[in-house]
Motif scaffolding. Structure first.
Motif, PDB file in Angstrom:
ATOM      1  N   LEU A 231     147.221 -17.596  27.420  1.00  0.00           N
ATOM      2  CA  LEU A 231     146.311 -18.643  28.266  1.00  0.00           C
ATOM      3  C   LEU A 231     145.254 -19.215  27.422  1.00  0.00           C
ATOM      4  O   LEU A 231     144.450 -20.268  27.918  1.00  0.00           O
ATOM      5  CB  LEU A 231     145.880 -17.388  29.475  1.00  0.00           C
ATOM      6  CG  LEU A 231     146.788 -16.750  30.339  1.00  0.00           C
ATOM      7  CD1 LEU A 231     145.993 -15.660  31.249  1.00  0.00           C
ATOM      8  CD2 LEU A 231     147.553 -17.834  31.151  1.00  0.00           C
ATOM      9  N   GLY A 232     144.752 -18.478  26.522  1.00  0.00           N
ATOM     10  CA  GLY A 232     143.678 -18.972  25.747  1.00  0.00           C
ATOM     11  C   GLY A 232     142.432 -19.000  26.241  1.00  0.00           C
ATOM     12  O   GLY A 232     142.213 -18.513  27.606  1.00  0.00           O
ATOM     13  N   SER A 233     141.275 -18.852  25.533  1.00  0.00           N
ATOM     14  CA  SER A 233     139.871 -19.315  26.107  1.00  0.00           C
ATOM     15  C   SER A 233     139.615 -18.014  26.849  1.00  0.00           C
ATOM     16  O   SER A 233     139.756 -16.659  26.378  1.00  0.00           O
ATOM     17  CB  SER A 233     139.665 -20.376  26.782  1.00  0.00           C
ATOM     18  OG  SER A 233     138.319 -20.514  26.924  1.00  0.00           O
ATOM     19  N   ILE A 234     139.048 -18.081  27.916  1.00  0.00           N
ATOM     20  CA  ILE A 234     138.342 -16.955  28.929  1.00  0.00           C
ATOM     21  C   ILE A 234     139.674 -16.222  29.535  1.00  0.00           C
ATOM     22  O   ILE A 234     139.429 -15.126  29.913  1.00  0.00           O
ATOM     23  CB  ILE A 234     137.528 -17.623  30.033  1.00  0.00           C
ATOM     24  CG1 ILE A 234     136.749 -16.761  30.702  1.00  0.00           C
ATOM     25  CG2 ILE A 234     138.401 -18.395  31.162  1.00  0.00           C
ATOM     26  CD1 ILE A 234     135.926 -17.041  31.498  1.00  0.00           C
ATOM     27  N   GLY A 235     140.962 -16.724  29.367  1.00  0.00           N
ATOM     28  CA  GLY A 235     142.269 -16.148  29.646  1.00  0.00           C
ATOM     29  C   GLY A 235     142.277 -14.593  29.141  1.00  0.00           C
ATOM     30  O   GLY A 235     143.108 -13.868  29.731  1.00  0.00           O
TER      31      GLY A 235
ATOM     32  N   ASN B 258     124.218 -25.878  31.892  1.00  0.00           N
ATOM     33  CA  ASN B 258     125.187 -26.951  31.793  1.00  0.00           C
ATOM     34  C   ASN B 258     125.549 -27.277  30.232  1.00  0.00           C
ATOM     35  O   ASN B 258     126.102 -28.067  29.818  1.00  0.00           O
ATOM     36  CB  ASN B 258     124.647 -28.197  32.375  1.00  0.00           C
ATOM     37  CG  ASN B 258     124.548 -28.113  33.861  1.00  0.00           C
ATOM     38  OD1 ASN B 258     125.368 -27.483  34.643  1.00  0.00           O
ATOM     39  ND2 ASN B 258     123.460 -28.757  34.582  1.00  0.00           N
ATOM     40  N   GLN B 259     124.904 -26.443  29.387  1.00  0.00           N
ATOM     41  CA  GLN B 259     124.814 -26.731  28.008  1.00  0.00           C
ATOM     42  C   GLN B 259     126.262 -25.803  27.365  1.00  0.00           C
ATOM     43  O   GLN B 259     126.820 -24.942  28.281  1.00  0.00           O
ATOM     44  CB  GLN B 259     123.883 -25.988  27.240  1.00  0.00           C
ATOM     45  CG  GLN B 259     122.505 -26.628  27.535  1.00  0.00           C
ATOM     46  CD  GLN B 259     122.126 -28.075  27.475  1.00  0.00           C
ATOM     47  OE1 GLN B 259     122.190 -28.661  26.669  1.00  0.00           O
ATOM     48  NE2 GLN B 259     121.983 -28.773  28.757  1.00  0.00           N
ATOM     49  N   SER B 260     126.923 -26.777  26.443  1.00  0.00           N
ATOM     50  CA  SER B 260     128.036 -26.373  25.806  1.00  0.00           C
ATOM     51  C   SER B 260     128.083 -24.660  25.405  1.00  0.00           C
ATOM     52  O   SER B 260     128.912 -24.029  25.651  1.00  0.00           O
ATOM     53  CB  SER B 260     128.597 -27.111  24.967  1.00  0.00           C
ATOM     54  OG  SER B 260     127.844 -27.204  23.902  1.00  0.00           O
ATOM     55  N   THR B 261     126.765 -24.458  24.618  1.00  0.00           N
ATOM     56  CA  THR B 261     126.646 -23.222  24.047  1.00  0.00           C
ATOM     57  C   THR B 261     126.707 -22.121  25.226  1.00  0.00           C
ATOM     58  O   THR B 261     127.209 -20.930  25.171  1.00  0.00           O
ATOM     59  CB  THR B 261     125.484 -23.224  23.377  1.00  0.00           C
ATOM     60  OG1 THR B 261     124.380 -23.704  24.057  1.00  0.00           O
ATOM     61  CG2 THR B 261     125.379 -23.841  21.890  1.00  0.00           C
ATOM     62  N   PHE B 262     126.076 -22.457  26.388  1.00  0.00           N
ATOM     63  CA  PHE B 262     125.946 -21.377  27.664  1.00  0.00           C
ATOM     64  C   PHE B 262     127.317 -21.231  28.066  1.00  0.00           C
ATOM     65  O   PHE B 262     127.629 -19.960  28.026  1.00  0.00           O
ATOM     66  CB  PHE B 262     125.000 -22.211  28.617  1.00  0.00           C
ATOM     67  CG  PHE B 262     124.914 -21.015  29.689  1.00  0.00           C
ATOM     68  CD1 PHE B 262     123.601 -20.158  29.578  1.00  0.00           C
ATOM     69  CD2 PHE B 262     125.521 -20.734  30.911  1.00  0.00           C
ATOM     70  CE1 PHE B 262     123.389 -19.238  30.609  1.00  0.00           C
ATOM     71  CE2 PHE B 262     125.488 -20.159  31.835  1.00  0.00           C
ATOM     72  CZ  PHE B 262     124.228 -19.212  31.711  1.00  0.00           C
ATOM     73  N   LYS B 263     128.037 -22.366  28.075  1.00  0.00           N
ATOM     74  CA  LYS B 263     129.408 -22.253  28.633  1.00  0.00           C
ATOM     75  C   LYS B 263     130.229 -21.126  27.818  1.00  0.00           C
ATOM     76  O   LYS B 263     131.093 -20.334  28.131  1.00  0.00           O
ATOM     77  CB  LYS B 263     130.157 -23.261  29.195  1.00  0.00           C
ATOM     78  CG  LYS B 263     129.388 -24.067  30.376  1.00  0.00           C
ATOM     79  CD  LYS B 263     130.045 -25.679  30.265  1.00  0.00           C
ATOM     80  CE  LYS B 263     129.364 -26.493  31.509  1.00  0.00           C
ATOM     81  NZ  LYS B 263     129.765 -27.857  31.385  1.00  0.00           N
ATOM     82  N   SER B 264     130.173 -21.475  26.547  1.00  0.00           N
ATOM     83  CA  SER B 264     131.224 -21.012  25.550  1.00  0.00           C
ATOM     84  C   SER B 264     130.485 -19.428  25.678  1.00  0.00           C
ATOM     85  O   SER B 264     131.277 -18.414  25.209  1.00  0.00           O
ATOM     86  CB  SER B 264     131.119 -21.687  24.260  1.00  0.00           C
ATOM     87  OG  SER B 264     129.760 -21.373  23.686  1.00  0.00           O
ATOM     88  N   GLY B 265     129.179 -19.190  25.427  1.00  0.00           N
ATOM     89  CA  GLY B 265     128.722 -17.822  25.283  1.00  0.00           C
ATOM     90  C   GLY B 265     129.268 -16.939  26.622  1.00  0.00           C
ATOM     91  O   GLY B 265     129.586 -15.783  26.660  1.00  0.00           O
ATOM     92  N   MET B 266     129.192 -17.475  27.816  1.00  0.00           N
ATOM     93  CA  MET B 266     129.619 -16.918  28.924  1.00  0.00           C
ATOM     94  C   MET B 266     131.160 -16.600  28.882  1.00  0.00           C
ATOM     95  O   MET B 266     131.579 -15.532  29.497  1.00  0.00           O
ATOM     96  CB  MET B 266     128.963 -17.583  30.353  1.00  0.00           C
ATOM     97  CG  MET B 266     127.790 -17.603  30.609  1.00  0.00           C
ATOM     98  SD  MET B 266     126.731 -16.058  30.446  1.00  0.00           S
ATOM     99  CE  MET B 266     125.946 -16.254  28.834  1.00  0.00           C
ATOM    100  N   SER B 267     131.985 -17.411  28.501  1.00  0.00           N
ATOM    101  CA  SER B 267     133.225 -17.099  28.288  1.00  0.00           C
ATOM    102  C   SER B 267     133.528 -16.038  27.127  1.00  0.00           C
ATOM    103  O   SER B 267     134.459 -15.551  27.627  1.00  0.00           O
ATOM    104  CB  SER B 267     134.006 -18.354  27.672  1.00  0.00           C
ATOM    105  OG  SER B 267     135.479 -18.122  27.485  1.00  0.00           O
ATOM    106  N   ALA B 268     132.771 -15.755  26.471  1.00  0.00           N
ATOM    107  CA  ALA B 268     132.829 -14.872  25.293  1.00  0.00           C
ATOM    108  C   ALA B 268     132.615 -13.488  26.006  1.00  0.00           C
ATOM    109  O   ALA B 268     133.215 -12.438  25.631  1.00  0.00           O
ATOM    110  CB  ALA B 268     131.801 -14.916  24.163  1.00  0.00           C
ATOM    111  N   CYS B 269     131.467 -13.464  27.016  1.00  0.00           N
ATOM    112  CA  CYS B 269     131.045 -12.258  27.722  1.00  0.00           C
ATOM    113  C   CYS B 269     132.467 -11.664  28.493  1.00  0.00           C
ATOM    114  O   CYS B 269     132.649 -10.501  28.480  1.00  0.00           O
ATOM    115  CB  CYS B 269     130.048 -12.476  28.849  1.00  0.00           C
ATOM    116  SG  CYS B 269     128.381 -12.647  27.872  1.00  0.00           S
ATOM    117  N   ILE B 270     133.349 -12.720  29.150  1.00  0.00           N
ATOM    118  CA  ILE B 270     134.298 -12.323  29.795  1.00  0.00           C
ATOM    119  C   ILE B 270     135.445 -11.806  29.033  1.00  0.00           C
ATOM    120  O   ILE B 270     136.194 -10.724  29.134  1.00  0.00           O
ATOM    121  CB  ILE B 270     134.852 -13.490  30.428  1.00  0.00           C
ATOM    122  CG1 ILE B 270     133.895 -13.956  31.748  1.00  0.00           C
ATOM    123  CG2 ILE B 270     136.343 -12.932  31.438  1.00  0.00           C
ATOM    124  CD1 ILE B 270     133.529 -12.843  32.721  1.00  0.00           C
TER     125      ILE B 270
END
Length: 433
Positions: A19-23, A285-297
């Motif tokens: 699935l990759g990424s947050i998957g 909306n910042q890219s670092t925020f989105k990638s960080g929240m993905s890392a949390c999951i």
């Protein structure tokens, strides 16, 4: 039943990798559910690590919105252009230091185009600096004072007598030297740019672009946001040092180290919003925020899955693996290497395997020395920064071969981890009692 449960864990990891990424995090949570169905109680959720990731990313995203990341990239470009012939060695220094400061390897995205252009201008094969720059951005996670992996590792090591500061004193020099050794390897990879047939073909077809000079004015609060964030990092390290039993300046701290990291980072984010004139509603909306929240999951799902299985079978794991790891300590780094290759997260690999290693009675030096091996995210050519390097190199030298694993990141990355682990054993013996 143990075999069935192990199969569930492996299938969940495999599905997550596909699935990759947050998957990966999604599949981990599904794996916990499947284990519960067959009678395995859910393990511990790595709550502290997740909250620290959120706090640090909140500050980094605010800094990005204020223009701080743009300012850092500008500084990086100046350094790279100051001695362009040494781009293969300067590029990993830049990505290493940016990751060290920010706690996320995604900061490398902004520097990869600069690295590519400087290499092309000097007639240097871009795959050389790009490959080691990406690897450096990954391995630096195990040396960053504010990364989730270091925080998780420190929490496991402190009861064993290895302080947060001691951990950093081992990982920072060993991983940095390892990246420089890897740069020597990268500098000899592939034929010179002018002799590469794919480059010549793309050049003839007009597919190799030339750099467009752009002068973008920095936002007013850019430098201020970087200063605030740097002060926050220094405050975290200073407080962790002062409260360390080895230093003992603060013997009964009101705030524990994890709490201190969270409140300092949230305070830094508040200061950036207040003093850099940014709209707080745009931070999400910042890219670092989105990638960080993905890392949390990802950490939630994979960490929970790993702890559920390990906690249910800790005695069997001790009986099976304890003697092997004690006899051949390097096997721990091998296990971490392959785990991180599949989990795509240094923090997730640390949380999934290191508690079991601690339970096995592995000595602290081996644990700290092997820590760098959680950075094998470069093996499968699907990690975001690796793919970005491939896409940004329009010369075609940074490419994935027909056999999937034949790409320029593999040898460089394996070299970096092997050197870091080896130096970790040597330097760890000196610093760790």
């Amino acid at each position: 039943m143990t075999l069935v449960e192990l199969t569930i864990v492996l299938l969940a990891i495999y599905l997550g990798a596909r699935l990759g990424s947050i998957g990966i995090g999604y599949a981990g949570g599904m794996g916990v559910l499947a284990l519960a169905v067959v009678g395995v109680p859910p393990g511990n959720i790595p709550v502290a690590v997740i909250l620290i990731i959120m706090s640090v990313i909140a500050a980094i995203a605010a800094m990005q919105l204020a223009g701080g990341m743009q300012y850092l990239v500008m500084l990086a470009e100046r350094l790279l252009r100051s001695n362009p012939r040494q781009i293969t060695f300067l590029a990993p220094m830049v990505t290493y230091l940016m990751t060290l400061m920010a706690g996320t390897g995604h900061t490398a995205f902004s520097t990869l185009p600069v690295i590519t252009e400087v290499a092309k201008e000097q007639g240097i094969r871009p795959s050389r600096p790009l490959s080691v720059a990406v690897v450096a951005s990954q391995i630096a996670i195990t040396a960053s004072p504010v990364s989730a992996a270091v925080v998780a590792m420190s929490g496991l090591m402190e009861p064993l007598g290895v302080s947060y500061l001691t951990l950093l004193m081992v990982t920072i020099p060993t991983t940095f030297v390892a990246c420089m050794v890897a740069a020597l390897v990268a500098n000899r990879q592939g034929v010179p740019l002018a002799e590469d047939p794919i480059y010549q073909q793309r050049l003839a077809q007009g597919l190799v672009g030339q750099r467009q000079q752009q002068s973008q004015a920095l936002p007013e609060g850019a430098k201020r946001s970087v200063a605030i964030f740097l002060l926050a990092i220094l405050a975290v390290v200073a407080y962790a040092t002062a409260t360390s039993p080895a230093v003992g300046l603060i013997t009964e701290p009101t705030l524990g180290r994890d709490h201190a990291i969270m409140v300092v980072m949230l305070t830094a984010a508040t200061a950036i919003v207040a003093f850099c004139a940014i709209d707080a509603s745009q931070i999400v909306n910042q890219s670092t925020f989105k990638s960080g929240m993905s890392a949390c999951i990802c950490v939630l799902g994979v960490g929970w899955l790993g702890d559920s299985f390990v906690s249910a079978h800790i005695e069997e794991i001790k009986a099976l693996a304890g003697d092997l790891v004690q006899a051949w300590p390097f096997l721990l780094s091998v296990a971490l290497f392959f785990s991180s290759m599949l989990l795509y997260s240094q923090a997730a690999a640390t949380i999934a395997l290191m508690p079991a290693a601690v339970s096995l009675g592995v000595d602290p030096v081996t644990l700290v020395a092997s820590f760098a091996a959680v950075s094998a995210l470069f093996v499968l050519p699907t990690y975001p920064t690796l793919l970005a390097a491939v896409e940004m190199d329009d010369t075609g030298t940074t490419r994935i071969g027909r056999f999937v694993f034949d790409h320029p990141f593999l040898l460089v990355g394996v070299t970096a981890i092997a050197v870091a682990v080896t130096l970790g054993f040597v330097w760890g013996e000196v610093l760790i009692d």
